[in-house]
Design a protein around this motif. Structure first.
Motif, mmCIF file in Angstrom:
data_model
loop_
_atom_site.group_PDB
_atom_site.id
_atom_site.type_symbol
_atom_site.label_atom_id
_atom_site.label_comp_id
_atom_site.label_asym_id
_atom_site.label_seq_id
_atom_site.Cartn_x
_atom_site.Cartn_y
_atom_site.Cartn_z
ATOM 1 N N PRO A 1 -39.715 14.886 22.316
ATOM 2 C CA PRO A 1 -39.928 16.102 21.514
ATOM 3 C C PRO A 1 -38.673 16.976 21.499
ATOM 4 N N PRO A 2 -38.527 17.820 20.455
ATOM 5 C CA PRO A 2 -39.425 18.017 19.317
ATOM 6 C C PRO A 2 -39.164 16.983 18.230
ATOM 7 N N SER A 3 -40.091 16.086 18.033
ATOM 8 C CA SER A 3 -39.943 14.982 17.103
ATOM 9 C C SER A 3 -40.803 15.232 15.869
ATOM 10 N N ILE A 4 -40.253 14.948 14.701
ATOM 11 C CA ILE A 4 -41.025 15.068 13.462
ATOM 12 C C ILE A 4 -42.236 14.139 13.514
ATOM 13 N N VAL A 5 -42.039 12.949 14.121
ATOM 14 C CA VAL A 5 -43.148 12.006 14.266
ATOM 15 C C VAL A 5 -44.293 12.649 15.041
ATOM 16 N N LEU A 6 -43.965 13.311 16.157
ATOM 17 C CA LEU A 6 -45.003 13.899 17.009
ATOM 18 C C LEU A 6 -45.715 15.053 16.313
ATOM 19 N N ILE A 7 -44.990 15.802 15.494
ATOM 20 C CA ILE A 7 -45.623 16.917 14.771
ATOM 21 C C ILE A 7 -46.660 16.381 13.791
ATOM 22 N N ILE A 8 -46.240 15.411 12.956
ATOM 23 C CA ILE A 8 -47.156 14.854 11.961
ATOM 24 C C ILE A 8 -48.279 14.088 12.642
ATOM 25 N N LEU A 9 -47.925 13.283 13.637
ATOM 26 C CA LEU A 9 -48.921 12.487 14.353
ATOM 27 C C LEU A 9 -49.910 13.382 15.096
ATOM 28 N N GLY A 10 -49.404 14.456 15.709
ATOM 29 C CA GLY A 10 -50.289 15.374 16.426
ATOM 30 C C GLY A 10 -51.308 16.018 15.510
ATOM 31 N N PRO B 1 -65.512 20.705 19.631
ATOM 32 C CA PRO B 1 -64.682 19.881 20.513
ATOM 33 C C PRO B 1 -63.472 20.649 21.027
ATOM 34 N N GLU B 2 -63.009 20.263 22.206
ATOM 35 C CA GLU B 2 -61.801 20.870 22.750
ATOM 36 C C GLU B 2 -60.616 20.475 21.874
ATOM 37 N N PRO B 3 -59.861 21.447 21.359
ATOM 38 C CA PRO B 3 -58.783 21.105 20.428
ATOM 39 C C PRO B 3 -57.613 20.433 21.132
ATOM 40 N N ILE B 4 -56.929 19.563 20.404
ATOM 41 C CA ILE B 4 -55.670 18.983 20.877
ATOM 42 C C ILE B 4 -54.559 19.496 19.968
ATOM 43 N N SER B 5 -53.509 20.020 20.552
ATOM 44 C CA SER B 5 -52.448 20.656 19.773
ATOM 45 C C SER B 5 -51.188 19.803 19.776
ATOM 46 N N VAL B 6 -50.263 20.154 18.881
ATOM 47 C CA VAL B 6 -48.972 19.490 18.861
ATOM 48 C C VAL B 6 -48.231 19.741 20.172
ATOM 49 N N GLY B 7 -48.415 20.931 20.752
ATOM 50 C CA GLY B 7 -47.811 21.220 22.046
ATOM 51 C C GLY B 7 -48.295 20.274 23.127
ATOM 52 N N ASP B 8 -49.595 19.927 23.098
ATOM 53 C CA ASP B 8 -50.130 18.944 24.050
ATOM 54 C C ASP B 8 -49.413 17.606 23.897
ATOM 55 N N LEU B 9 -49.228 17.180 22.645
ATOM 56 C CA LEU B 9 -48.576 15.893 22.398
ATOM 57 C C LEU B 9 -47.100 15.937 22.787
ATOM 58 N N PHE B 10 -46.442 17.066 22.557
ATOM 59 C CA PHE B 10 -45.058 17.223 23.007
ATOM 60 C C PHE B 10 -44.965 17.031 24.515
ATOM 61 N N ALA B 11 -45.838 17.729 25.238
ATOM 62 C CA ALA B 11 -45.823 17.626 26.702
ATOM 63 C C ALA B 11 -46.192 16.213 27.149
ATOM 64 N N GLY B 12 -47.154 15.586 26.458
ATOM 65 C CA GLY B 12 -47.568 14.243 26.831
ATOM 66 C C GLY B 12 -46.496 13.198 26.596
ATOM 67 N N ALA B 13 -45.652 13.403 25.587
ATOM 68 C CA ALA B 13 -44.623 12.412 25.254
ATOM 69 C C ALA B 13 -43.337 12.608 26.042
ATOM 70 N N GLU C 1 -51.889 8.571 33.210
ATOM 71 C CA GLU C 1 -51.424 9.856 33.760
ATOM 72 C C GLU C 1 -49.997 10.177 33.318
ATOM 73 N N LEU C 2 -49.228 9.158 32.920
ATOM 74 C CA LEU C 2 -47.875 9.422 32.417
ATOM 75 C C LEU C 2 -47.900 10.302 31.172
ATOM 76 N N SER C 3 -48.968 10.199 30.401
ATOM 77 C CA SER C 3 -49.081 11.020 29.189
ATOM 78 C C SER C 3 -49.975 12.240 29.381
ATOM 79 N N SER C 4 -50.768 12.277 30.430
ATOM 80 C CA SER C 4 -51.736 13.378 30.598
ATOM 81 C C SER C 4 -51.369 14.355 31.710
ATOM 82 N N TRP C 5 -50.498 13.940 32.645
ATOM 83 C CA TRP C 5 -50.231 14.792 33.809
ATOM 84 C C TRP C 5 -49.558 16.103 33.414
ATOM 85 N N LEU C 6 -48.476 16.018 32.620
ATOM 86 C CA LEU C 6 -47.738 17.234 32.275
ATOM 87 C C LEU C 6 -48.560 18.194 31.418
#
Length: 547
Positions: free
Chosen positions: A163-172, A191-203, A533-538
């Protein structure tokens, strides 16, 4: 097979064939789906009411979607950094810093690729830039051509996952919508929302892990086969105190920009859109710092004369604007700067006056910096390239919205769900099949088309039963797309490098060079697959996300 299913299958194959023929993607998606929608209406198997929902879909997915505003801002940021030759100086400096080590040039390419990925997020620009600057140097230093080409292609594709990747923004955005739809389909209306920030941190951790794997591989090759990546002769590099000061001068500005953009998101100080604005302003200020002041011409327009007058001799507008921004942030933290109050305390009033003065300095610094960039004749090309890429993304979004509506009108979502859930082995077998399909589609389609076409079709099925985490799925898809960018014979990164590589570099050498890095990519994907956990810990540490 009924008529509806038959028309749907013909539509899918026709769309894919037209995409491969080179027609503009957005018009293929919109035009073919509209055509087959009309055909279905003639045969009485399609309700044209689905197409009438297109304006509402565009309004909800694009016009009022604040997240997608980050796309043109990050694109602008990346192109400014590319055109201002910051990448060129980074590559040159890191090459000298690591050049004395066996494999040092390859390691420097990986590190600079990671920095450019975190600064620009644009794969094509990174591969082309490093291909033009690094490949001739590595070949001149007797690097194995295949190793040099593989290192450049692999480092260039890091912009897909870091991040910050254009792929992650669109994909998120697509994963978030799919997860919401999947949860509502099973009766969960909040449902609990998932944000682009979550995906940034996960990637972030998988991306850094991938960089580490690249460096380890190049170190291994340097130890086992030093003749493939010899060091630069010691008498050509002088690492004295002045050089290390130069390294700091070169490294600090892009690193500060990365920390400002990513840090503001991960610390919760800004949304991805706000951080994109920070990055765009920061990139402009960095570019202005590099180009310097220009002397006015003899005959210029009154507007240009005014801009030249603003550019005070001896002043550093970039630094002044930067310090003014920092001071404004400190004021905001210490004082209440809201204007909508009946009575303002004297202290807050003085803080407001100071904030207005600082804002004036920021505006002055940005105006002068933009004027300096324009004097070097790079501002308009930057704007044109940014507008072109942004137009491409949003036009495809409109075409994909039409395609999605017609697909749903033919009950395609139910067909996909039934197809995926009938595999032996359950949902994880379906996940493997989906990842293989996305990997293959990545040979032919850009990530934008895959995010807008494929993800909305398959993600709701995979996310319906809370077995698969949306965050984990998003990171896996992003890494998968990155791998397909590298894979012969159709990987986009290979085409980018082939376009700028010297004539003596054979295409086969490029293909051979990327194969070890593809294996590394697959190992990294398996690591994330078996260690979620590599994608969920952070994200859990930063935001308390429980996905």
């Amino acid at each position: 097979m009924d008529t509806s299913t038959l028309i749907l299958i013909i539509m899918l194959f026709s769309t894919f064939a037209l995409l491969l023929s080179g027609f503009p993607v957005a018009f293929v998606l919109g035009g073919s789906s509209l055509f087959f929608g009309i055909i279905g209406a003639i045969f009485g198997v399609f309700d044209m009411g689905f197409i009438s929902a297109l304006p509402l879909r565009i309004y909800g997915n694009a016009i009022v979607n604040e997240i997608l505003i980050a796309v043109p801002l990050f694109v602008f940021m990346g192109i400014v950094l590319e055109r201002s030759q910051i990448a060129e100086e980074l590559l040159d400096t890191m090459g000298k810093l690591f050049g004395k080590l066996p494999g040092g040039l390859g390691i420097s390419v990986s590190i600079v690729g990671a920095l450019l990925a975190a600064s620009t997020g644009i794969v094509g620009a990174t591969v082309v830039t490093m291909g033009l600057l690094s490949l001739p140097t590595m070949i001149r230093r007797h690097y194995d051509p295949s190793l040099a080409c593989g290192s450049i292609c692999a480092a260039g594709t890091l912009g897909q996952i870091i991040p910050p990747s254009i792929v992650l923004i669109i994909l998120g955005e697509q994963i978030s919508n799919a997860y919401t739809d999947a949860q509502r389909a099973v009766g969960n209306w909040s449902p609990e929302p998932i944000s682009v920030g979550d995906l940034f941190a996960g990637a972030l951790l998988p991306g850094l892990m991938l960089v580490g794997f690249y460096v380890l591989y190049q170190t291994f090759i340097a130890i086992r086969h030093p003749e493939r990546c010899p060091p630069v002769p010691k008498d050509e590099i002088h690492l004295d105190g002045g050089f290390f000061l130069h390294v700091l001068q070169v490294m600090c500005p892009p690193l500060l920009l990365i920390v400002a953009v990513l840090g503001s998101i991960l610390m919760g100080l800004a949304t991805p859109t706000e951080s994109a604005a920070i990055g765009a302003i920061g990139a402009v200020l960095l570019a202005g710092q590099r180009v310097g002041r220009t002397k006015p011409e003899q005959k210029i327009s009154p507007l240009k004369r005014f801009l030249f007058a603003l550019d005070v001799k001896g002043a550093n507008p970039s630094l002044i604007a930067l310090f003014a921004l920092v001071a404004m942030f400190i004021l905001k933290s210490l004082f209440d700067l809201r204007l909508q109050r009946v009575a303002l305390p004297t202290v807050d009033l003085l803080a407001l006056i100071a904030a207005f003065a600082l804002a004036t300095l920021v505006i002055w610094g940005i105006l002068v910096t933009l004027h300096r960039i324009q004097c070097k004749n790079i501002l308009f090309p930057i704007i044109e390239d940014s507008a072109h890429i942004t137009n491409l993304v949003f036009t495809i979004l409109i075409g994909a919205a039409m395609f999605s509506l017609v697909f749903r009108g033919y009950n395609g979502d139910e067909i996909v769900q039934e197809f995926l859930l009938n595999f032996p082995g359950g949902i994880y077998t379906s996940l493997v099949i989906v990842m293989i399909v996305i990997f293959i589609l990545g040979f032919f389609l850009d990530f934008i088309e895959i995010c807008f076409i494929v993800v909305p079709l398959i993600a709701p099925v995979l996310l319906a039963n809370d077995v698969i985490s949306p965050l984990w799925l998003g990171v896996l898809i992003a890494m998968n797309l990155q791998t397909s960018f590298l894979t012969p014979p159709f990987g986009f990164a290979l085409f980018y490098l082939r376009g700028v590589a010297p004539p003596e570099i054979k295409t086969l050498e490029i293909y051979k060079g990327v194969l070890p890095f593809i294996i590394i990519q697959i190992i990294a994907i398996l690591c994330v697959a078996f260690i979620p956990e590599l994608s969920s810990w952070l994200p859990n540490v930063i935001y308390g996300t429980k996905f």
